[in-house]
Design a protein around this motif. Structure first.
Motif, PDB file in Angstrom:
ATOM      1  N   THR A 179     -26.602  -4.611  -3.416  1.00  0.00           N
ATOM      2  CA  THR A 179     -27.633  -3.751  -3.987  1.00  0.00           C
ATOM      3  C   THR A 179     -27.564  -2.318  -3.468  1.00  0.00           C
ATOM      4  O   THR A 179     -27.660  -1.358  -4.241  1.00  0.00           O
ATOM      5  CB  THR A 179     -29.031  -4.336  -3.712  1.00  0.00           C
ATOM      6  N   ILE A 183     -26.970   0.961  -5.873  1.00  0.00           N
ATOM      7  CA  ILE A 183     -28.009   1.964  -6.089  1.00  0.00           C
ATOM      8  C   ILE A 183     -27.500   3.359  -5.742  1.00  0.00           C
ATOM      9  O   ILE A 183     -27.777   4.339  -6.455  1.00  0.00           O
ATOM     10  CB  ILE A 183     -29.268   1.620  -5.268  1.00  0.00           C
ATOM     11  N   SER A 187     -27.188   6.281  -8.520  1.00  0.00           N
ATOM     12  CA  SER A 187     -27.885   7.552  -8.326  1.00  0.00           C
ATOM     13  C   SER A 187     -26.908   8.718  -8.398  1.00  0.00           C
ATOM     14  O   SER A 187     -27.204   9.764  -8.992  1.00  0.00           O
ATOM     15  CB  SER A 187     -28.599   7.553  -6.968  1.00  0.00           C
TER      16      SER A 187
END
Length: 203
Positions: A179, A183, A187
């Motif tokens: 995760t 992320i 981003s």
């Protein structure tokens, strides 16, 4: 801009971009409105299988090979969705909601698989021209929708890259280890996409 378009002469390839967009959006909306129940999950899965079978993708397996490929690309995103909803909602709504998300994403992929980006942009821009009456730029709105559709495969690719990097390092396949880098990469992509659009005068 990343595109999933694959040349072909199947039913969806031959359909004009405008009607095809309306059809796919109607399917996605229908799946999204299904209840969070076991039968809702079954309907979402069945509808997706039928849609790929009838699309004429020419993969030699009535669209099932391409459907499997799309689902495989989304496996970690769906795993995160399923686990997080299991914690807060329980088994039935978690499975149903994950099935609806998966169906909506892979059904949306049918549009970009069978439509060139330029044709999709033109169709969306024509459809949004009435919005000029409320001072909304149809060209900009069409661009934003197209970017949204083509961002879905980018996220799937990032998820695959993170998992491949973990395998190369011999890391254990924990959800947390996946995760965090996912992320970060997502981003980074969002910021780069924003900078690219700004450089082209989109604000």
């Amino acid at each position: 801009m990343l595109s999933l378009y694959r040349p072909g002469d199947g039913r969806l390839h031959r359909m004009p971009a405008g009607p095809k967009t309306i059809l796919v959006l109607a399917l996605v909306l229908g799946v999204s409105l299904l209840p969070s129940s076991w039968w809702g999950a079954g309907v979402a899965a069945s509808l997706t299988v039928v849609a790929y079978a009838l699309a004429g993708l020419g993969d030699g397996m009535l669209g099932m090979r391409e459907l499997g490929r799309q689902a495989l690309l989304l496996r970690w995103v769906l795993a995160i969705t399923l686990v997080s909803q299991l914690v807060f909602l329980g088994p039935e709504p978690a499975v149903a909601n994950t099935a609806r998300v998966a169906a909506a994403v892979v059904l949306s992929a049918l549009l970009v698989l069978t439509t060139q980006v330029t044709a999709l942009l033109d169709a969306l821009e024509r459809g949004m021209r009435p919005l000029e009456r409320v001072r909304l730029d149809p060209q900009l709105a069409a661009l934003m929708l197209t970017v949204t559709l083509t961002t879905i495969p980018v996220l799937a690719r990032l998820a695959r890259d993170v998992r491949d990097a973990q395998r190369a390092r011999g890391a254990r396949g924990s959800l947390r280890a996946f995760t965090v880098p996912f992320i970060v990469l997502a981003s980074k992509h969002a910021f780069e996409l924003g900078d690219a659009l700004t450089a082209r005068g989109v604000r």
